[in-house]
Write a protein that holds these residues in place. Structure first.
Motif, PDB file in Angstrom:
ATOM      1  N   SER A  72       0.819  -1.218   0.000  1.00 59.18           N
ATOM      2  CA  SER A  72       0.000   0.000   0.000  1.00 59.18           C
ATOM      3  C   SER A  72       0.850   1.264   0.000  1.00 59.18           C
ATOM      4  N   ALA A  73       0.197   2.361  -0.386  1.00 58.72           N
ATOM      5  CA  ALA A  73       0.863   3.668  -0.375  1.00 58.72           C
ATOM      6  C   ALA A  73       1.231   4.073   1.056  1.00 58.72           C
ATOM      7  N   TYR A  74       0.425   3.658   2.027  1.00 59.02           N
ATOM      8  CA  TYR A  74       0.737   3.979   3.423  1.00 59.02           C
ATOM      9  C   TYR A  74       2.067   3.344   3.816  1.00 59.02           C
ATOM     10  N   TRP A  75       2.253   2.104   3.396  1.00 59.32           N
ATOM     11  CA  TRP A  75       3.507   1.419   3.721  1.00 59.32           C
ATOM     12  C   TRP A  75       4.685   2.035   2.975  1.00 59.32           C
ATOM     13  N   VAL A  76       4.452   2.585   1.784  1.00 60.37           N
ATOM     14  CA  VAL A  76       5.519   3.287   1.066  1.00 60.37           C
ATOM     15  C   VAL A  76       5.966   4.489   1.897  1.00 60.37           C
ATOM     16  N   SER A  77       5.015   5.201   2.477  1.00 54.01           N
ATOM     17  CA  SER A  77       5.353   6.354   3.322  1.00 54.01           C
ATOM     18  C   SER A  77       6.202   5.926   4.515  1.00 54.01           C
ATOM     19  N   ASP A 137      -7.309   1.319  24.843  1.00 59.17           N
ATOM     20  CA  ASP A 137      -8.627   1.586  24.295  1.00 59.17           C
ATOM     21  C   ASP A 137      -8.456   1.764  22.790  1.00 59.17           C
ATOM     22  N   ASP A 138      -9.354   2.407  22.128  1.00 58.25           N
ATOM     23  CA  ASP A 138      -9.270   2.571  20.677  1.00 58.25           C
ATOM     24  C   ASP A 138      -8.275   3.636  20.238  1.00 58.25           C
ATOM     25  N   ALA A 139      -7.668   4.346  21.159  1.00 58.76           N
ATOM     26  CA  ALA A 139      -6.786   5.464  20.817  1.00 58.76           C
ATOM     27  C   ALA A 139      -5.359   4.995  20.577  1.00 58.76           C
ATOM     28  N   GLY A 140      -5.112   4.419  19.407  1.00 59.45           N
ATOM     29  CA  GLY A 140      -3.766   4.004  19.051  1.00 59.45           C
ATOM     30  C   GLY A 140      -3.077   5.084  18.241  1.00 59.45           C
ATOM     31  N   ILE A 141      -1.834   4.813  17.850  1.00 56.34           N
ATOM     32  CA  ILE A 141      -1.055   5.800  17.115  1.00 56.34           C
ATOM     33  C   ILE A 141      -1.673   6.128  15.756  1.00 56.34           C
ATOM     34  N   TYR A 142      -2.437   5.199  15.200  1.00 57.32           N
ATOM     35  CA  TYR A 142      -3.029   5.418  13.884  1.00 57.32           C
ATOM     36  C   TYR A 142      -4.413   6.066  13.953  1.00 57.32           C
ATOM     37  N   ARG A 155      -7.253   9.135   5.335  1.00 59.23           N
ATOM     38  CA  ARG A 155      -7.465   8.062   4.359  1.00 59.23           C
ATOM     39  C   ARG A 155      -8.051   8.653   3.091  1.00 59.23           C
ATOM     40  N   ARG A 156      -7.771   8.002   1.989  1.00 59.86           N
ATOM     41  CA  ARG A 156      -8.395   8.410   0.739  1.00 59.86           C
ATOM     42  C   ARG A 156      -9.864   8.044   0.793  1.00 59.86           C
ATOM     43  N   PRO A 157     -10.710   8.904   0.262  1.00 63.67           N
ATOM     44  CA  PRO A 157     -12.140   8.593   0.247  1.00 63.67           C
ATOM     45  C   PRO A 157     -12.391   7.357  -0.622  1.00 63.67           C
TER      46      PRO A 157
END
Length: 165
Positions: A51-56, A149-154, A159-161
């Motif tokens: 993915s493009a995210y992993w490229v970043s 809880d749900d508050a992780g680093i991500y 995100r792209r729509p």
């Protein structure tokens, strides 16, 4: 929901991996630290296979000195990669192996070499963020879930729509 996991870089499960990954060379697979002049090739490969995210994240890991990226090569072709200290210091990942090379121990080899590099750079623990195969990490390196809880680093990651046809 994906979770983060913690790995003790001095734990016994990690020490036992050296012998398990030694056999990769006999299969013609080399695992080594990536070199900066290879970054454009790595970026293209990761974009194609993942993915493009992993490229970043890969790009950030490659900007470190030494680069925080390890690669698996077979017959001069890239077949896998693993990064550390990309999204945050002390984080392992992203990591991936091409679909036709999975099940050969390449992911394990990349994990081992990357975690050992983190330990050599002074990390006592590694965080595996937003884990996919939790059982794999628990069994191979003794990774433990990090209560959260749900508050992780991500959280809040742009995100792209979604497009509709």
């Amino acid at each position: 929901m994906k979770m983060d996991m913690l790995v003790n870089l001095y734990a016994r499960p990690l020490e036992g991996l050296a012998a398990r990954v030694a056999g990769l060379a006999a299969q013609g697979i080399t695992i080594r630290r990536a070199l900066p002049p290879e970054m454009h090739l790595l970026q293209d490969w990761v974009a194609t296979h993942f993915s493009a995210y992993w490229v970043s994240e890969l790009t950030v890991a490659m900007a470190h000195q030494p680069p925080g990226c390890w690669i698996a090569v077979e017959n001069g072709a890239l077949v896998g990669f693993a990064c550390h200290d990309a999204t945050a210091r002390g984080f392992f990942g992203p990591t991936g192996v091409s679909a036709d090379h999975r099940g050969k121990g390449i992911g394990l080899g990349l994990l081992y070499h990357t975690l050992m590099a983190m330990r050599a750079q002074g990390h006592a623990y590694a965080i595996i963020g937003s884990v996919g195969p939790a059982d794999f990490y628990a069994q191979t390196v003794g990774a433990m879930p990090i209560p959260a809880d749900d508050a992780g680093i991500y959280q809040g990651l742009l995100r792209r729509p979604e497009t509709t046809a």
